[in-house]
Design a protein around this motif. Structure first.
Motif, mmCIF file in Angstrom:
data_model
loop_
_atom_site.group_PDB
_atom_site.id
_atom_site.type_symbol
_atom_site.label_atom_id
_atom_site.label_comp_id
_atom_site.label_asym_id
_atom_site.label_seq_id
_atom_site.Cartn_x
_atom_site.Cartn_y
_atom_site.Cartn_z
ATOM 1 N N ILE A 1 0.815 -1.220 0.000
ATOM 2 C CA ILE A 1 0.000 0.000 0.000
ATOM 3 C C ILE A 1 0.844 1.264 0.000
ATOM 4 O O ILE A 1 0.315 2.367 -0.177
ATOM 5 C CB ILE A 1 -0.969 0.015 1.205
ATOM 6 N N GLY A 2 2.154 1.114 0.169
ATOM 7 C CA GLY A 2 3.037 2.272 0.058
ATOM 8 C C GLY A 2 2.941 2.948 -1.297
ATOM 9 O O GLY A 2 3.138 4.160 -1.423
ATOM 10 N N TRP A 3 2.606 2.165 -2.322
ATOM 11 C CA TRP A 3 2.517 2.727 -3.673
ATOM 12 C C TRP A 3 1.396 3.752 -3.807
ATOM 13 O O TRP A 3 1.416 4.572 -4.730
ATOM 14 C CB TRP A 3 2.340 1.627 -4.711
ATOM 15 N N LYS A 4 0.433 3.725 -2.903
ATOM 16 C CA LYS A 4 -0.643 4.713 -2.969
ATOM 17 C C LYS A 4 -0.152 6.120 -2.638
ATOM 18 O O LYS A 4 -0.828 7.101 -2.912
ATOM 19 C CB LYS A 4 -1.778 4.312 -2.021
ATOM 20 N N THR A 5 1.057 6.210 -2.065
ATOM 21 C CA THR A 5 1.647 7.506 -1.745
ATOM 22 C C THR A 5 2.584 7.991 -2.841
ATOM 23 O O THR A 5 3.176 9.058 -2.717
ATOM 24 C CB THR A 5 2.422 7.431 -0.411
ATOM 25 N N ALA A 6 2.747 7.199 -3.883
ATOM 26 C CA ALA A 6 3.695 7.555 -4.957
ATOM 27 C C ALA A 6 2.996 7.453 -6.304
ATOM 28 O O ALA A 6 3.501 6.833 -7.249
ATOM 29 C CB ALA A 6 4.912 6.640 -4.898
ATOM 30 N N HIS A 7 1.835 8.058 -6.397
ATOM 31 C CA HIS A 7 0.984 7.935 -7.595
ATOM 32 C C HIS A 7 1.678 8.467 -8.849
ATOM 33 O O HIS A 7 1.663 7.815 -9.906
ATOM 34 C CB HIS A 7 -0.334 8.677 -7.356
ATOM 35 N N LEU A 8 2.299 9.638 -8.769
ATOM 36 C CA LEU A 8 2.878 10.258 -9.969
ATOM 37 C C LEU A 8 4.048 9.473 -10.540
ATOM 38 O O LEU A 8 4.062 9.181 -11.744
ATOM 39 C CB LEU A 8 3.274 11.707 -9.670
ATOM 40 N N PRO A 9 5.063 9.116 -9.740
ATOM 41 C CA PRO A 9 6.159 8.327 -10.325
ATOM 42 C C PRO A 9 5.704 6.958 -10.811
ATOM 43 O O PRO A 9 6.220 6.437 -11.800
ATOM 44 C CB PRO A 9 7.176 8.200 -9.178
ATOM 45 N N LEU A 10 4.705 6.377 -10.119
ATOM 46 C CA LEU A 10 4.199 5.085 -10.562
ATOM 47 C C LEU A 10 3.448 5.229 -11.884
ATOM 48 O O LEU A 10 3.544 4.368 -12.761
ATOM 49 C CB LEU A 10 3.278 4.495 -9.493
ATOM 50 N N ALA A 11 2.710 6.340 -12.036
ATOM 51 C CA ALA A 11 1.997 6.596 -13.292
ATOM 52 C C ALA A 11 2.985 6.704 -14.450
ATOM 53 O O ALA A 11 2.722 6.210 -15.559
ATOM 54 C CB ALA A 11 1.176 7.875 -13.166
ATOM 55 N N GLU A 12 4.120 7.344 -14.210
ATOM 56 C CA GLU A 12 5.140 7.462 -15.253
ATOM 57 C C GLU A 12 5.683 6.091 -15.618
ATOM 58 O O GLU A 12 5.897 5.778 -16.798
ATOM 59 C CB GLU A 12 6.276 8.372 -14.785
ATOM 60 N N ALA A 13 5.909 5.244 -14.595
ATOM 61 C CA ALA A 13 6.402 3.895 -14.855
ATOM 62 C C ALA A 13 5.408 3.098 -15.692
ATOM 63 O O ALA A 13 5.790 2.389 -16.628
ATOM 64 C CB ALA A 13 6.674 3.175 -13.526
ATOM 65 N N PHE A 14 4.113 3.231 -15.393
ATOM 66 C CA PHE A 14 3.088 2.525 -16.150
ATOM 67 C C PHE A 14 3.042 2.993 -17.605
ATOM 68 O O PHE A 14 2.610 2.253 -18.482
ATOM 69 C CB PHE A 14 1.722 2.707 -15.490
ATOM 70 N N GLY A 15 3.488 4.222 -17.851
ATOM 71 C CA GLY A 15 3.529 4.718 -19.215
ATOM 72 C C GLY A 15 4.594 4.053 -20.059
ATOM 73 O O GLY A 15 4.543 4.115 -21.292
ATOM 74 N N HIS A 16 5.568 3.400 -19.391
ATOM 75 C CA HIS A 16 6.672 2.776 -20.114
ATOM 76 C C HIS A 16 6.705 1.254 -19.954
ATOM 77 O O HIS A 16 7.224 0.554 -20.832
ATOM 78 C CB HIS A 16 8.008 3.341 -19.620
ATOM 79 N N ILE A 17 6.196 0.758 -18.829
ATOM 80 C CA ILE A 17 6.267 -0.681 -18.556
ATOM 81 C C ILE A 17 4.859 -1.270 -18.648
ATOM 82 O O ILE A 17 3.984 -0.924 -17.855
ATOM 83 C CB ILE A 17 6.850 -0.962 -17.148
ATOM 84 N N VAL A 18 4.665 -2.155 -19.586
ATOM 85 C CA VAL A 18 3.342 -2.771 -19.751
ATOM 86 C C VAL A 18 3.103 -3.829 -18.672
ATOM 87 O O VAL A 18 2.017 -3.920 -18.100
ATOM 88 C CB VAL A 18 3.221 -3.407 -21.153
#
Length: 301
Positions: A266-283
Motif C-alpha cells: 500500500i506504500g505505492w498509494k503515496t507515490a501515484h505520480l512516479p508510478l503513473a510514469e512507470a506505467f507509461g513505459h512498462i506494460v
C-alpha cells in the motif's frame, strides 16, 4: 481479473486496477523471527554466557568481574551480545563531570589483556553490571535468546524483499514446469548470454535480475524484478524511476527480451505520480493479486 483486458488497457486504467488490488501485507508467519539466525548467534557464545552466570547476584560485582575477566579475558567476547550490539569493535564517547568529551575504542574481538579495567569500566557504565547484580535471575543464554530475537527485527525489511522473491520464484517454477521453460534466479547478463545466447544490455555491470525466464521455442527471455513497499517515502519515487529506465534499457537488445515488474504494497498509494510514469513505459507491472489470478501463466504462454 482478466489478463488480456488488463494488458491492453490504457496506462492510466492499468494503474487504477493495480492500485485498487494492492495487498495489505506480504508478511508470512516466517517474516517475524528468523529463529535459525537467533539460535546461531546465541550459540556462538553459549559457553562464555554460561560461565558469566557466575556474576549474577554477586555483591561487590565490579571487583568480582574484574577478577573473572583477568583470569578469563576471552569471556569479554560475549559482552556485545549482552548489550544488544552487533559491532565487535565499539567506538565510545566519554563525558566527564564538566561535559568534556573524549573518544576511545574497545575491541571485543581481539581482547587487549593489558586494558581489562577499561573494559570493566565500560561494562559498568553501560549498566550491565547493575543488571547482573540486581535484575538478572536466570540463565544468560536465555537472556541472549531474547536479545537476539529483538535484534533480528532489524532484518525484517530485507525479509520483506526476500519473501517477494520467494513468491515470485515459486510462481515462475510452476509456469516453467507447465510450459517447459527454463528459469534462473539472480540471473546476470553474462549467465543469460553464456547459457541461452541472448544479449541483455544492463545499466550496471553487476546487475542481477531477480528471475530470468527463457523460452527455447521463441528464443526469448523475460526479465522479472520484484519488491514490496508497505510504507511510503522518497525511495518509491527513485525505485519507480530506476525500473522505468531499466525497462527501456534492456529492450534495446537485438534479441527478444521483455521486462516484467512484480511489485505490491500500500506504500505505492503515496507515490501515484512516479508510478503513473512507470506505467507509461512498462506494460507488465503486476501485483500479488495478479499473480494469484494467473497473469504469469498468460504472459509466459
Amino acid at each position: 481479473m482478466d489478463y488480456y483486458k488488463y494488458i491492453s488497457s490504457l496506462p492510466s486504467d492499468r494503474l487504477n486496477i493495480f492500485l485498487s488490488t494492492l495487498s495489505v501485507t506480504n508478511r508470512t508467519p516466517e517474516y517475524y523471527v528468523n529463529w535459525e539466525k537467533v539460535n546461531r548467534e546465541t550459540k556462538k557464545f553459549e559457553i562464555e554466557l554460561n560461565t558469566l552466570n557466575y556474576l549474577i547476584g554477586k555483591k561487590n560485582i565490579y571487583n568480582v568481574a574484574l577478577e573473572l575477566f583477568e583470569k578469563q579475558p576471552e569471556l569479554l567476547k560475549a559482552i556485545p551480545s549482552l548489550i544488544a550490539c552487533r559491532d565487535k569493535v565499539i567506538d565510545v564517547l566519554s563525558l566527564d563531570e564538566t561535559d568534556n568529551m573524549s573518544f576511545y575504542q574497545l575491541d571485543f574481538k581481539n581482547i587487549d589483556t593489558h586494558y581489562i579495567k577499561g573494559y570493566i569500566d565500560f561494562i559498568e557504565r553501560s549498566g550491565l553490571l547493575n543488571f547482573l547484580q540486581n535484575e538478572a535471575n536466570r540463565s544468560l543464554v536465555d537472556y541472549v535468546y531474547g536479545v537476539e530475537t529483538g535484534l533480528d527485527s532489524n532484518g525484517r525489511k530485507n525479509r520483506s524483499g526476500t519473501t517477494m522473491e520467494g513468491i515470485l520464484e515459486r510462481n515462475v517454477s510452476k509456469v516453467c514446469k507447465a510450459y517447459g521453460l527454463s528459469y534462473k534466479a539472480q540471473a546476470t547478463a553474462s549467465f543469460i548470454k553464456n547459457t541461452w545466447n541472448i544479449d541483455v544490455p544492463v545499466d550496471k555491470s553487476q546487475r542481477r535480475f531477480d528471475v530470468a525466464v527463457y523460452s527455447e521455442e521463441k528464443h526469448k527471455v523475460w526479465l522479472i524484478e520484484t519488491n514490496y513497499y508497505g510504507g511510503g517515502g522518497s525511495k518509491l519515487k527513485a525505485v519507480a524511476g530506476e525500473f522505468t529506465e531499466l525497462s527501456q534499457f534492456v529492450v534495446t537488445s537485438e534479441d527478444n527480451v521483455e521486462f516484467v515488474w512484480v511489485t505490491d504494497g500500500i506504500g505505492w498509494k503515496t507515490a501515484h505520480l512516479p508510478l503513473a510514469e512507470a506505467f507509461g513505459h512498462i506494460v507488465n507491472v503486476f501485483n500479488l493479486e495478479m499473480l494469484k489470478n494467473g497473469f504469469l501463466f498468460n504472459l509466459l504462454k
